[in-house]
Each structure stands twice: as C-alpha cells, then as structure tokens.
Design a protein around this motif. Structure first.
Motif, PDB file in Angstrom:
ATOM      1  N   MET A   1      99.018  58.496  32.821  1.00  0.00           N
ATOM      2  CA  MET A   1      97.978  57.729  32.390  1.00  0.00           C
ATOM      3  C   MET A   1      97.593  58.281  31.108  1.00  0.00           C
ATOM      4  O   MET A   1      97.453  59.363  30.780  1.00  0.00           O
ATOM      5  CB  MET A   1      96.510  58.046  33.453  1.00  0.00           C
ATOM      6  CG  MET A   1      96.030  56.829  33.559  1.00  0.00           C
ATOM      7  SD  MET A   1      94.416  56.780  34.758  1.00  0.00           S
ATOM      8  CE  MET A   1      94.466  58.550  35.161  1.00  0.00           C
TER       9      MET A   1
ATOM     10  N   ASP B   1      91.292  53.142  32.015  1.00  0.00           N
ATOM     11  CA  ASP B   1      92.818  53.626  31.314  1.00  0.00           C
ATOM     12  C   ASP B   1      92.866  52.656  30.316  1.00  0.00           C
ATOM     13  O   ASP B   1      93.410  51.326  30.495  1.00  0.00           O
ATOM     14  CB  ASP B   1      93.846  53.353  32.417  1.00  0.00           C
ATOM     15  CG  ASP B   1      95.105  53.995  31.990  1.00  0.00           C
ATOM     16  OD1 ASP B   1      95.307  54.631  30.820  1.00  0.00           O
ATOM     17  OD2 ASP B   1      96.147  53.696  32.447  1.00  0.00           O
TER      18      ASP B   1
ATOM     19  N   TYR C   1      96.382  54.376  40.955  1.00  0.00           N
ATOM     20  CA  TYR C   1      95.705  55.576  39.916  1.00  0.00           C
ATOM     21  C   TYR C   1      95.285  56.629  40.877  1.00  0.00           C
ATOM     22  O   TYR C   1      94.630  57.636  40.357  1.00  0.00           O
ATOM     23  CB  TYR C   1      94.868  54.944  39.079  1.00  0.00           C
ATOM     24  CG  TYR C   1      95.008  54.022  38.245  1.00  0.00           C
ATOM     25  CD1 TYR C   1      95.362  54.273  36.760  1.00  0.00           C
ATOM     26  CD2 TYR C   1      95.398  52.626  38.352  1.00  0.00           C
ATOM     27  CE1 TYR C   1      95.761  53.563  35.882  1.00  0.00           C
ATOM     28  CE2 TYR C   1      95.934  51.683  37.439  1.00  0.00           C
ATOM     29  CZ  TYR C   1      95.944  52.275  36.174  1.00  0.00           C
ATOM     30  OH  TYR C   1      96.515  51.278  35.178  1.00  0.00           O
TER      31      TYR C   1
END
Length: 146
Positions: free
Chosen positions: A1, A52, A81
C-alpha cells in the motif's frame, strides 16, 4: 500500500466514503441488511476514514455511551486491504481520539473471527458469544492509559 492516511471527522464529511466501505464489507460481503447497518447513530459519532491515496479502504466510528467509556463500532476494511495494517492504523487513531476526549476505556462488539486481531491490540474478551445481525460476536474491552 502506497500511502495510507487515517483521518478523523464528522459524518457529514465522511458519509459517502464511509458508507461505501461499510456497504462493501457488511452488506455485500456479510449479508447484513442496509437498514441494520445504517442505524441512525452516525451523526453523533466521531468518524474515522482510512484512505490509500484518495481511495477509501477502511472506516470506524466512536461513540461515548458514558463519559469515560468509548464504544468502537462499524470497524470495516475492504477485503483486498486486510492484513496490510489498515485495521491497526484505524484502531490507533480511534484510541488516540478516545484518550483526547477523556476516555479511560474502550469497548466493542467483535465478530468472533476477528477476535484475535483485537487481542493483539490489547483488548480482552469479557462475554460469551452472542449474535448480532446474524453474526457471532463477543464483547471486548481495553483500558486506556493516559
């Protein structure tokens, strides 16, 4: 990420993004009814939004049923995620905000499959299993140090 940020704000500010995350996780993935999910308590809660870059990937809310006890609710992270630290980052932000607001303790209702996640963050289970929205849960709590 690449670029995780957790912001704290109001329901007015985060409603669209938080609703999108919660619908994806609770309604579409877990089969909770939309009426049950959107329970009318959001405007009185402090809202947390993890992004993000600009894409909303996680959310949580914090209410104060008692002046020194915060209740963490609607913690949700989009499936791709999970395991990337989004949930932990959200919970750190919630705990910091709760401390700032004078909370001595946090409590939450955890789905049993994420009980180990909360245990790693220092929460302890304080109830037997019960059902909420057709999903097994336990009550958990954590003392906050100033």
């Amino acid at each position: 990420m690449s670029n995780l940020e957790v912001d704290v704000g109001t329901w007015d500010a985060f409603q669209d993004a938080a609703t999108a995350v919660r619908k994806a996780v609770f309604v579409e993935e877990q089969g909770v009814s939309e009426d049950e999910e959107l329970d009318g308590n959001d405007s009185e809660a402090l809202q947390f939004l993890a992004r993000d870059d600009e894409y909303p990937v996680g959310t949580a809310r914090l209410r104060f049923p008692e002046p020194t006890v915060g209740k963490v609710e609607r913690v949700a992270v989009r499936e791709p995620y999970r395991g990337d630290g989004v949930g932990a980052a959200l919970m750190r932000a919630v705990e910091d905000a709760a401390r700032d607001d004078g909370a001595m303790e946090l409590k939450l209702h955890a789905q049993t499959h994420v009980e180990p996640f909360y245990e790693q963050l220092g929460y302890e289970t304080v109830s037997d299993e019960f059902e909420e929205a057709g999903i097994p849960h336990v009550k958990m709590r954590k003392r906050l140090n100033g």
